[in-house]
Motif scaffolding. Structure first.
Motif, PDB file in Angstrom:
ATOM      1  N   ILE A  22       0.896  -1.139   0.174  1.00 30.42           N
ATOM      2  CA  ILE A  22      -0.434  -0.211   0.187  1.00 30.42           C
ATOM      3  C   ILE A  22       0.858   1.356  -0.244  1.00 30.42           C
ATOM      4  CG2 ILE A  22      -1.336   1.343   0.920  1.00 30.42           C
ATOM      5  CD1 ILE A  22      -2.822  -1.380   2.143  1.00 30.42           C
ATOM      6  N   PHE A  23       1.943   1.372   1.033  1.00 28.40           N
ATOM      7  CA  PHE A  23       2.970   2.515   0.861  1.00 28.40           C
ATOM      8  C   PHE A  23       3.083   2.738  -0.496  1.00 28.40           C
ATOM      9  CE2 PHE A  23       7.764   3.610   1.706  1.00 28.40           C
ATOM     10  CZ  PHE A  23       6.913   5.153   2.192  1.00 28.40           C
ATOM     11  N   LEU A  24       4.024   1.395  -0.762  1.00 32.30           N
ATOM     12  CA  LEU A  24       4.540   1.689  -2.543  1.00 32.30           C
ATOM     13  C   LEU A  24       4.708   1.879  -3.397  1.00 32.30           C
ATOM     14  CD1 LEU A  24       7.040  -1.401  -2.511  1.00 32.30           C
ATOM     15  CD2 LEU A  24       7.602   0.712  -2.595  1.00 32.30           C
ATOM     16  N   LEU A  25       2.689   1.778  -3.288  1.00 33.70           N
ATOM     17  CA  LEU A  25       2.017   2.252  -4.392  1.00 33.70           C
ATOM     18  C   LEU A  25       1.125   4.000  -4.578  1.00 33.70           C
ATOM     19  CD1 LEU A  25      -1.352  -0.904  -4.513  1.00 33.70           C
ATOM     20  CD2 LEU A  25       0.933  -0.265  -6.393  1.00 33.70           C
ATOM     21  N   LEU A  26       1.736   4.218  -3.391  1.00 40.81           N
ATOM     22  CA  LEU A  26       0.972   5.894  -3.211  1.00 40.81           C
ATOM     23  C   LEU A  26       2.697   6.407  -3.276  1.00 40.81           C
ATOM     24  CD1 LEU A  26      -1.030   5.410   0.147  1.00 40.81           C
ATOM     25  CD2 LEU A  26      -1.694   5.916  -1.271  1.00 40.81           C
ATOM     26  N   GLN A  27       4.014   6.325  -3.440  1.00 46.43           N
ATOM     27  CA  GLN A  27       4.634   6.564  -4.019  1.00 46.43           C
ATOM     28  C   GLN A  27       5.049   7.148  -5.809  1.00 46.43           C
ATOM     29  OE1 GLN A  27       6.900   7.645  -1.141  1.00 46.43           O
ATOM     30  NE2 GLN A  27       5.045   6.778  -0.189  1.00 46.43           N
ATOM     31  N   LYS A  28       5.694   7.899  -5.732  1.00 46.11           N
ATOM     32  CA  LYS A  28       6.424   8.412  -7.146  1.00 46.11           C
ATOM     33  C   LYS A  28       6.841   6.815  -8.491  1.00 46.11           C
ATOM     34  CE  LYS A  28       7.395  13.347  -6.631  1.00 46.11           C
ATOM     35  NZ  LYS A  28       8.280  14.116  -6.415  1.00 46.11           N
ATOM     36  N   ASN A  29       6.680   6.505  -9.649  1.00 41.00           N
ATOM     37  CA  ASN A  29       6.320   5.996 -10.045  1.00 41.00           C
ATOM     38  C   ASN A  29       7.907   6.058 -10.388  1.00 41.00           C
ATOM     39  OD1 ASN A  29       4.478   4.401  -9.686  1.00 41.00           O
ATOM     40  ND2 ASN A  29       3.481   5.764 -11.284  1.00 41.00           N
ATOM     41  N   ASN A  30       9.043   4.851 -10.673  1.00 37.55           N
ATOM     42  CA  ASN A  30      10.037   4.575 -11.782  1.00 37.55           C
ATOM     43  C   ASN A  30      10.603   3.209 -11.237  1.00 37.55           C
ATOM     44  OD1 ASN A  30      11.931   3.059  -9.232  1.00 37.55           O
ATOM     45  ND2 ASN A  30      10.932   5.629  -7.605  1.00 37.55           N
ATOM     46  N   PHE A  36      10.097  -3.355  -7.559  1.00 38.24           N
ATOM     47  CA  PHE A  36      10.268  -3.658  -6.194  1.00 38.24           C
ATOM     48  C   PHE A  36       8.534  -4.153  -5.370  1.00 38.24           C
ATOM     49  CE2 PHE A  36       9.613  -2.617  -1.498  1.00 38.24           C
ATOM     50  CZ  PHE A  36      10.950  -4.253  -0.817  1.00 38.24           C
ATOM     51  N   VAL A  37       7.825  -3.657  -6.299  1.00 31.89           N
ATOM     52  CA  VAL A  37       6.139  -3.881  -5.924  1.00 31.89           C
ATOM     53  C   VAL A  37       5.743  -5.146  -6.588  1.00 31.89           C
ATOM     54  CG1 VAL A  37       3.659  -2.749  -6.753  1.00 31.89           C
ATOM     55  CG2 VAL A  37       5.648  -1.262  -6.453  1.00 31.89           C
ATOM     56  N   LEU A  38       6.787  -5.840  -7.124  1.00 38.50           N
ATOM     57  CA  LEU A  38       6.293  -7.067  -7.975  1.00 38.50           C
ATOM     58  C   LEU A  38       7.028  -7.952  -7.150  1.00 38.50           C
ATOM     59  CD1 LEU A  38       4.855  -8.214 -10.592  1.00 38.50           C
ATOM     60  CD2 LEU A  38       7.003  -8.154 -11.785  1.00 38.50           C
ATOM     61  N   LEU A  39       7.919  -7.317  -6.985  1.00 44.33           N
ATOM     62  CA  LEU A  39       8.584  -8.134  -6.011  1.00 44.33           C
ATOM     63  C   LEU A  39       8.125  -8.657  -4.663  1.00 44.33           C
ATOM     64  CD1 LEU A  39      11.653 -10.077  -5.330  1.00 44.33           C
ATOM     65  CD2 LEU A  39      12.149  -8.491  -4.117  1.00 44.33           C
ATOM     66  N   THR A  40       7.597  -7.926  -4.162  1.00 44.74           N
ATOM     67  CA  THR A  40       6.519  -7.704  -3.177  1.00 44.74           C
ATOM     68  C   THR A  40       4.722  -8.491  -2.633  1.00 44.74           C
ATOM     69  OG1 THR A  40       7.186  -5.503  -1.855  1.00 44.74           O
ATOM     70  CG2 THR A  40       5.927  -5.671  -0.914  1.00 44.74           C
ATOM     71  N   PHE A  41       4.452  -8.024  -3.759  1.00 41.07           N
ATOM     72  CA  PHE A  41       3.250  -9.067  -4.691  1.00 41.07           C
ATOM     73  C   PHE A  41       3.550 -10.253  -4.729  1.00 41.07           C
ATOM     74  CE2 PHE A  41       0.816 -10.470  -7.552  1.00 41.07           C
ATOM     75  CZ  PHE A  41      -0.527 -10.179  -7.039  1.00 41.07           C
ATOM     76  N   LEU A  42       4.327 -10.492  -5.041  1.00 45.19           N
ATOM     77  CA  LEU A  42       5.045 -12.849  -5.524  1.00 45.19           C
ATOM     78  C   LEU A  42       5.555 -13.108  -3.744  1.00 45.19           C
ATOM     79  CD1 LEU A  42       6.831 -12.308  -8.658  1.00 45.19           C
ATOM     80  CD2 LEU A  42       4.646 -13.051  -8.390  1.00 45.19           C
ATOM     81  N   PHE A  43       6.033 -12.013  -2.671  1.00 46.04           N
ATOM     82  CA  PHE A  43       6.117 -12.422  -1.780  1.00 46.04           C
ATOM     83  C   PHE A  43       4.834 -12.620  -1.060  1.00 46.04           C
ATOM     84  CE2 PHE A  43      10.907 -12.549  -2.187  1.00 46.04           C
ATOM     85  CZ  PHE A  43      11.000 -13.143  -1.785  1.00 46.04           C
TER      86      PHE A  43
END
Length: 301
Positions: A22-30, A36-43
């Motif tokens: 949730i925190f990552l989705l609120l941050q600026k895209n790069n 890292f979002v995909l890594l977190t989602f897979l974990f």
């Protein structure tokens, strides 16, 4: 827990990963954030799936549940390897590069897990047969990652990069722990999920450290250091090499190229681009170091 197979420790990792997502989705895209979002989602998917499965209440036969759990686990492990290779710019030997590893993992899963399990209905036998190849592969990968990152750490005087390097090695060890722990302890959810999910914790620390380091640059007043706009023209790889040169001015380009595991020709090409973009008339290392030193002090202070 909650009348499911999920252990308390697994649930803690699920909560942490959910909040982080949730925190990552609120941050600026790069690009780094996306990876890292995909890594977190897979974990998160791994902890939920392997935590819940197998469960008779789900209404799916045991065989299919195990196939789903192992498929998610394999996907997570493969992406973890890809993430480490990409974020740390590691160019491994061909046999343990992503494509061969992917092919080996798929074939191993089909011929040493799916087929034996379908025939024998023996999870322990099929699981141990399947995990022998990943164990050998991950041991080789960990040794390779350690060799490369330890070489880099010898050249690093930047605390941020040191933390990133150590966390990268921690992530690689946790990748190896997945097949090792399952072979040794069998279906032990708290040990398996804790050892593997610690890889995500290590890489979370590395990601936060990297973002914190990058955030220091925009906070500086560019008018006080006119070299920053020129430095900003460099690619991420060129910035890494430029910082490597100023941190290790007594080392030759050949030594520096070896420290980041690229060949001399590629390193020289990057250096040539650095001189050109920094608008330095003479391609002299001392001049480059003198130019970058005030900038380096600004970035690391």
């Amino acid at each position: 827990m909650f009348r499911t197979q999920i252990h308390q420790l697994t649930f803690i990792f699920i909560v942490i990963e959910s909040l982080l997502l949730i925190f990552l989705l609120l941050q600026k895209n790069n690009p780094s954030k996306f990876r890292f979002v995909l890594l977190t989602f897979l974990f998160l998917s791994y902890n939920i799936t392997s935590g819940l499965i197998p469960d008779e209440k789900l209404g799916i036969n045991r065989l299919s549940q195990d196939y789903i759990a192992f498929t998610v686990g394999i996907a997570c492990a493969l992406y973890l390897l890809y993430y480490i290779y990409t974020e740390y710019k590691i160019k491994p030997p061909r046999i343990i590069s992503m494509r061969p590893v992917l092919y080996i993992a798929v074939l191993d899963f089909i011929f040493l897990f799916v087929i034996p399990y379908s025939i024998t209905d023996d999870l322990n036998l099929s699981r141990n047969l399947f995990l022998l190849v990943p164990l050998l592969l991950t041991i080789t990968i960990v040794v390779n990652v350690f060799v490369i990152l330890i070489k880099r750490l010898r050249f690093q005087k930047n605390n941020y990069q040191t933390i990133r390097g150590i966390c990268g090695m921690g992530g690689a060890v946790c990748l190896m722990s997945l097949p090792a722990v399952i072979i040794i302890f069998g279906d032990n959810q708290p040990i398996e999920h804790t050892s593997f999910s610690m890889g995500h914790i290590f890489l979370t620390i590395a990601y936060i450290t990297s973002m914190n380091q990058k955030s220091r640059i925009p906070e500086k007043n560019l008018s006080k250091n006119p070299r920053l706009p020129l430095f900003d023209k460099l690619t991420d790889r060129e910035k890494e090499i430029a910082m490597l040169i100023i941190e290790n001015p007594k080392y030759t380009y050949q030594q520096l190229s070896a420290s980041i595991h690229i060949n001399d020709k590629t390193f020289s090409k990057h250096v040539s681009n650095i001189y050109k973009k920094l608008e330095l008339p003479q391609r002299n290392k001392e001049e480059l170091v003198d130019f970058l030193r005030p900038l380096y002090i600004t970035m690391t202070s």
